[in-house]
Design a protein around this motif. Structure first.
Motif, mmCIF file in Angstrom:
data_model
loop_
_atom_site.group_PDB
_atom_site.id
_atom_site.type_symbol
_atom_site.label_atom_id
_atom_site.label_comp_id
_atom_site.label_asym_id
_atom_site.label_seq_id
_atom_site.Cartn_x
_atom_site.Cartn_y
_atom_site.Cartn_z
ATOM 1 N N PRO A 232 -4.730 -78.966 -0.750
ATOM 2 C CA PRO A 232 -5.275 -80.271 -1.141
ATOM 3 C C PRO A 232 -6.087 -80.166 -2.431
ATOM 4 O O PRO A 232 -6.628 -79.103 -2.766
ATOM 5 C CB PRO A 232 -6.190 -80.638 0.034
ATOM 6 C CG PRO A 232 -5.685 -79.834 1.184
ATOM 7 C CD PRO A 232 -5.171 -78.556 0.580
ATOM 8 N N ASP A 233 -6.173 -81.278 -3.153
ATOM 9 C CA ASP A 233 -6.987 -81.324 -4.369
ATOM 10 C C ASP A 233 -8.415 -80.890 -4.051
ATOM 11 O O ASP A 233 -8.946 -81.197 -2.982
ATOM 12 C CB ASP A 233 -7.009 -82.742 -4.944
ATOM 13 C CG ASP A 233 -5.673 -83.135 -5.547
ATOM 14 O OD1 ASP A 233 -4.860 -82.242 -5.860
ATOM 15 O OD2 ASP A 233 -5.444 -84.355 -5.700
ATOM 16 N N GLY A 234 -9.012 -80.173 -4.977
ATOM 17 C CA GLY A 234 -10.398 -79.753 -4.822
ATOM 18 C C GLY A 234 -10.567 -78.356 -4.268
ATOM 19 O O GLY A 234 -11.671 -77.814 -4.289
ATOM 20 N N ILE A 235 -9.505 -77.755 -3.763
ATOM 21 C CA ILE A 235 -9.604 -76.379 -3.267
ATOM 22 C C ILE A 235 -9.208 -75.446 -4.406
ATOM 23 O O ILE A 235 -8.090 -75.515 -4.922
ATOM 24 C CB ILE A 235 -8.721 -76.130 -2.032
ATOM 25 C CG1 ILE A 235 -9.234 -76.976 -0.866
ATOM 26 C CG2 ILE A 235 -8.700 -74.651 -1.671
ATOM 27 C CD1 ILE A 235 -8.516 -76.746 0.432
ATOM 28 N N GLU A 236 -10.154 -74.603 -4.794
ATOM 29 C CA GLU A 236 -9.908 -73.652 -5.871
ATOM 30 C C GLU A 236 -9.274 -72.385 -5.308
ATOM 31 O O GLU A 236 -9.650 -71.918 -4.237
ATOM 32 C CB GLU A 236 -11.226 -73.295 -6.564
ATOM 33 C CG GLU A 236 -11.055 -72.317 -7.710
ATOM 34 C CD GLU A 236 -12.352 -71.933 -8.381
ATOM 35 O OE1 GLU A 236 -12.279 -71.345 -9.472
ATOM 36 O OE2 GLU A 236 -13.434 -72.189 -7.823
ATOM 37 N N VAL A 237 -8.319 -71.832 -6.044
ATOM 38 C CA VAL A 237 -7.713 -70.553 -5.690
ATOM 39 C C VAL A 237 -8.340 -69.486 -6.568
ATOM 40 O O VAL A 237 -8.389 -69.622 -7.797
ATOM 41 C CB VAL A 237 -6.185 -70.570 -5.895
ATOM 42 C CG1 VAL A 237 -5.597 -69.187 -5.637
ATOM 43 C CG2 VAL A 237 -5.539 -71.605 -4.996
ATOM 44 N N CYS A 238 -8.850 -68.433 -5.924
ATOM 45 C CA CYS A 238 -9.409 -67.296 -6.636
ATOM 46 C C CYS A 238 -8.564 -66.067 -6.313
ATOM 47 O O CYS A 238 -8.307 -65.783 -5.138
ATOM 48 C CB CYS A 238 -10.861 -67.064 -6.222
ATOM 49 S SG CYS A 238 -11.942 -68.438 -6.663
ATOM 50 N N LEU A 239 -8.130 -65.386 -7.349
ATOM 51 C CA LEU A 239 -7.320 -64.179 -7.201
ATOM 52 C C LEU A 239 -8.205 -62.973 -7.447
ATOM 53 O O LEU A 239 -8.832 -62.869 -8.511
ATOM 54 C CB LEU A 239 -6.167 -64.196 -8.208
ATOM 55 C CG LEU A 239 -5.212 -65.384 -8.112
ATOM 56 C CD1 LEU A 239 -4.282 -65.418 -9.321
ATOM 57 C CD2 LEU A 239 -4.416 -65.324 -6.825
ATOM 58 N N ASP A 240 -8.264 -62.074 -6.485
ATOM 59 C CA ASP A 240 -9.118 -60.909 -6.625
ATOM 60 C C ASP A 240 -8.408 -59.813 -7.421
ATOM 61 O O ASP A 240 -7.205 -59.610 -7.293
ATOM 62 C CB ASP A 240 -9.528 -60.374 -5.252
ATOM 63 C CG ASP A 240 -10.537 -59.250 -5.387
ATOM 64 O OD1 ASP A 240 -11.708 -59.554 -5.714
ATOM 65 O OD2 ASP A 240 -10.157 -58.079 -5.206
ATOM 66 N N GLU A 241 -9.183 -59.088 -8.192
ATOM 67 C CA GLU A 241 -8.674 -57.987 -9.015
ATOM 68 C C GLU A 241 -7.935 -56.932 -8.198
ATOM 69 O O GLU A 241 -7.101 -56.200 -8.730
ATOM 70 C CB GLU A 241 -9.827 -57.329 -9.777
ATOM 71 C CG GLU A 241 -10.471 -58.213 -10.828
ATOM 72 C CD GLU A 241 -9.627 -58.384 -12.077
ATOM 73 O OE1 GLU A 241 -8.854 -57.467 -12.421
ATOM 74 O OE2 GLU A 241 -9.733 -59.458 -12.705
ATOM 75 N N SER A 242 -8.202 -56.852 -6.894
ATOM 76 C CA SER A 242 -7.529 -55.857 -6.048
ATOM 77 C C SER A 242 -6.011 -56.041 -6.051
ATOM 78 O O SER A 242 -5.266 -55.090 -5.827
ATOM 79 C CB SER A 242 -8.060 -55.918 -4.613
ATOM 80 O OG SER A 242 -7.795 -57.187 -4.023
#
Length: 155
Positions: free
Chosen positions: A105-115
């Motif tokens: 849904p709009d408003g949910i940020e995706v963060c990708l970890d360096e791992s």
């Protein structure tokens, strides 16, 4: 429904990676690694977390990674707080075991970890507890438009 939303997301965003529907469960890192014949670290584990201001993020880490509390707090300015099973489905539209960085849904940020960068290919879920998709790191980054963070222990 979650699988259908991921499929539509792929079509709408011109993502041609094949969604693999597995006969067995891939709802945990260990099960997914076994079902795909891959190393556990190659499974892209998606975690639904709540920040201090109530904002929801989906953090994608390599399958063997563990959150480093200090790094997480320095990055997000709060302690890591996973959503409950019910909150996860309500917030992301995906059930636990099928949480993925697609069709959110709009408003949910995706963060990708360096791992994740430790591997040339990773396998996130595709909205169900028996699905996966193979992505290179660059393909995943482009598919989800995620922000890179480093909040895991070095593995």
């Amino acid at each position: 429904m979650s699988y259908d939303s991921v499929k539509k997301y792929f079509i709408d965003n011109n993502i041609t990676n094949e969604i693999l529907l597995l006969q067995e469960s891939s709802a945990t890192v260990e099960l997914a690694a076994r079902a795909l014949g891959r190393e556990p670290g190659e499974i892209a584990k998606s975690l639904a977390l709540k920040l201090k201001d109530g904002k929801i993020i989906v953090l994608v880490v390599c399958g063997t990674a563990r959150i480093d509390n200090r790094k997480y707090k320095d990055t997000f300015h709060c302690k890591a707080q996973m959503l409950t099973v019910e909150e996860t489905l309500a917030a992301t539209g995906h059930p636990v075991g099928g949480v993925c960085p697609f069709a959110l849904p709009d408003g949910i940020e995706v963060c990708l970890d360096e791992s994740l960068k430790k591997y040339s290919e990773v396998f996130p879920a595709a909205g169900t507890g028996n699905s996966a998709v193979k992505f290179t790191i660059e393909e995943l980054e482009n598919a989800v438009k995620g922000r890179w963070v480093h909040v895991t222990q070095d593995c």
